[in-house]
Design a protein around this motif. Sequence first.
Motif, short mmCIF file in Angstrom:
data_model
loop_
_atom_site.label_atom_id
_atom_site.label_comp_id
_atom_site.label_asym_id
_atom_site.label_seq_id
_atom_site.Cartn_x
_atom_site.Cartn_y
_atom_site.Cartn_z
N VAL A 1 0.86 -1.17 0.00
CA VAL A 1 0.00 0.00 0.00
C VAL A 1 0.91 1.23 0.00
CG1 VAL A 1 -1.77 1.29 1.26
CG2 VAL A 1 -1.80 -1.22 1.29
N MET A 2 0.75 2.05 -1.02
CA MET A 2 1.53 3.28 -1.13
C MET A 2 0.53 4.39 -1.43
SD MET A 2 4.73 4.18 -3.67
CE MET A 2 3.72 4.04 -5.13
N GLU A 3 0.13 5.10 -0.38
CA GLU A 3 -0.82 6.20 -0.53
C GLU A 3 -0.12 7.51 -0.24
OE1 GLU A 3 -4.05 5.20 2.10
OE2 GLU A 3 -4.57 3.41 0.94
N ARG A 4 -0.84 8.59 -0.38
CA ARG A 4 -0.24 9.92 -0.19
C ARG A 4 0.39 10.09 1.19
NH1 ARG A 4 -2.76 13.98 -4.03
NH2 ARG A 4 -2.13 15.54 -2.53
N ARG A 5 -0.19 9.51 2.24
CA ARG A 5 0.36 9.64 3.59
C ARG A 5 0.56 8.30 4.29
NH1 ARG A 5 0.74 14.74 6.41
NH2 ARG A 5 1.84 13.41 7.86
N LYS A 6 0.49 7.19 3.56
CA LYS A 6 0.59 5.88 4.20
C LYS A 6 1.46 4.94 3.38
CE LYS A 6 -2.18 2.04 5.87
NZ LYS A 6 -3.49 1.46 6.04
N LEU A 7 2.19 4.10 4.11
CA LEU A 7 3.02 3.08 3.48
C LEU A 7 2.84 1.79 4.27
CD1 LEU A 7 5.06 3.09 1.14
CD2 LEU A 7 6.86 3.43 2.82
N LYS A 8 2.63 0.69 3.53
CA LYS A 8 2.48 -0.61 4.17
C LYS A 8 3.03 -1.69 3.24
CE LYS A 8 -0.82 -3.95 6.01
NZ LYS A 8 -2.22 -4.25 6.32
N VAL A 9 3.78 -2.61 3.84
CA VAL A 9 4.26 -3.79 3.12
C VAL A 9 4.01 -4.98 4.03
CG1 VAL A 9 6.22 -4.97 2.06
CG2 VAL A 9 6.08 -2.46 1.98
N ALA A 10 3.24 -5.94 3.52
CA ALA A 10 2.96 -7.16 4.28
C ALA A 10 3.08 -8.36 3.36
CB ALA A 10 1.56 -7.09 4.90
N VAL A 11 3.52 -9.46 3.92
CA VAL A 11 3.53 -10.72 3.19
C VAL A 11 2.12 -11.29 3.31
CG1 VAL A 11 4.53 -13.03 3.03
CG2 VAL A 11 5.96 -11.10 3.74
N LYS A 12 1.50 -11.62 2.17
CA LYS A 12 0.12 -12.14 2.19
C LYS A 12 0.06 -13.36 3.10
CE LYS A 12 -1.25 -10.40 -2.32
NZ LYS A 12 -1.51 -10.73 -3.72
N GLU B 1 3.49 -11.85 8.00
CA GLU B 1 3.81 -10.68 8.81
C GLU B 1 3.77 -9.37 8.02
OE1 GLU B 1 7.96 -10.11 10.02
OE2 GLU B 1 8.51 -11.68 8.60
N THR B 2 3.54 -8.29 8.77
CA THR B 2 3.63 -6.95 8.21
C THR B 2 5.07 -6.50 8.39
OG1 THR B 2 1.33 -6.44 8.72
CG2 THR B 2 2.80 -4.56 8.41
N LEU B 3 5.71 -6.12 7.29
CA LEU B 3 7.12 -5.72 7.34
C LEU B 3 7.28 -4.27 7.77
CD1 LEU B 3 8.31 -7.53 4.08
CD2 LEU B 3 8.41 -8.36 6.44
N ILE B 4 6.47 -3.37 7.19
CA ILE B 4 6.44 -1.98 7.63
C ILE B 4 5.02 -1.45 7.45
CG2 ILE B 4 8.86 -1.50 7.08
CD1 ILE B 4 7.90 0.18 4.71
N GLU B 5 4.63 -0.53 8.30
CA GLU B 5 3.32 0.10 8.17
C GLU B 5 3.31 1.38 8.99
OE1 GLU B 5 -1.44 -0.90 8.50
OE2 GLU B 5 -0.05 -2.15 9.65
N GLY B 6 2.77 2.43 8.41
CA GLY B 6 2.64 3.66 9.16
C GLY B 6 2.33 4.86 8.29
N GLU B 7 2.19 5.99 8.98
CA GLU B 7 1.90 7.25 8.31
C GLU B 7 3.22 7.90 7.90
OE1 GLU B 7 0.01 11.66 9.28
OE2 GLU B 7 -0.25 10.04 10.73
#
Length: 195
Positions: A62-73, A76-82
């Motif tokens: 997920v790469m949005e204007r104010r958010k980033l998230k990378v998870a293995v389906k 685990e979630t590798l990174i996530e945040g504003e």
Amino acid sequence: MASIQELDKMSKEERAAYEAKERAREQAEQDALPYKWSQDLNTVTVFVPLPSGTRSRDLQVVMERRKLKVAVKGGETLIEGELFEEIAKDDSSWTIESGTLTFELEKMSAHIGSHRWWPHVLTHDPKIDTTKIQPESSKLSDLDGETRAMVEKMMFDNQQRQAGKPTSDELRKMEALEKFKKAHPEMDFSNAKMG
């Protein structure tokens, strides 16, 4: 972090030791992050190491204007945040190469001509001291005249703030006030305040 007044009270040796300790602390905090990152005035580049054998179809990105998230389906979630600041989503991208997911995040501030350094990628992560950033000289010379002047002004202002001295804008205001005082000696400026 020590205030400018506290730094001014330190001897040269104490200040050097303090700054070395701060650099080591900052580096340890950055090394503990689940990603590595770098930046220039326009772009933040984020490198996320992936579990062995991971391919793009195995990820939720997920790469949005104010958010980033990378998870293995299903994992685990590798990174996530504003994000620290908005990005120009349509000009940003991500790729996977050699087991690393790389984001090229275009700073929205660069698109509106308000270049600034990011102290961190995600708002919940530890900050770096942006006053210590020194752009590579060769890169500085590659900039167009207007951008180069703006970067040099930012660098000068950061050095002035570190030394507890007035920034270029404050110097300009002081100069204007001095000219006005000379033009109007009949006026009392004893209570004048710079703001």
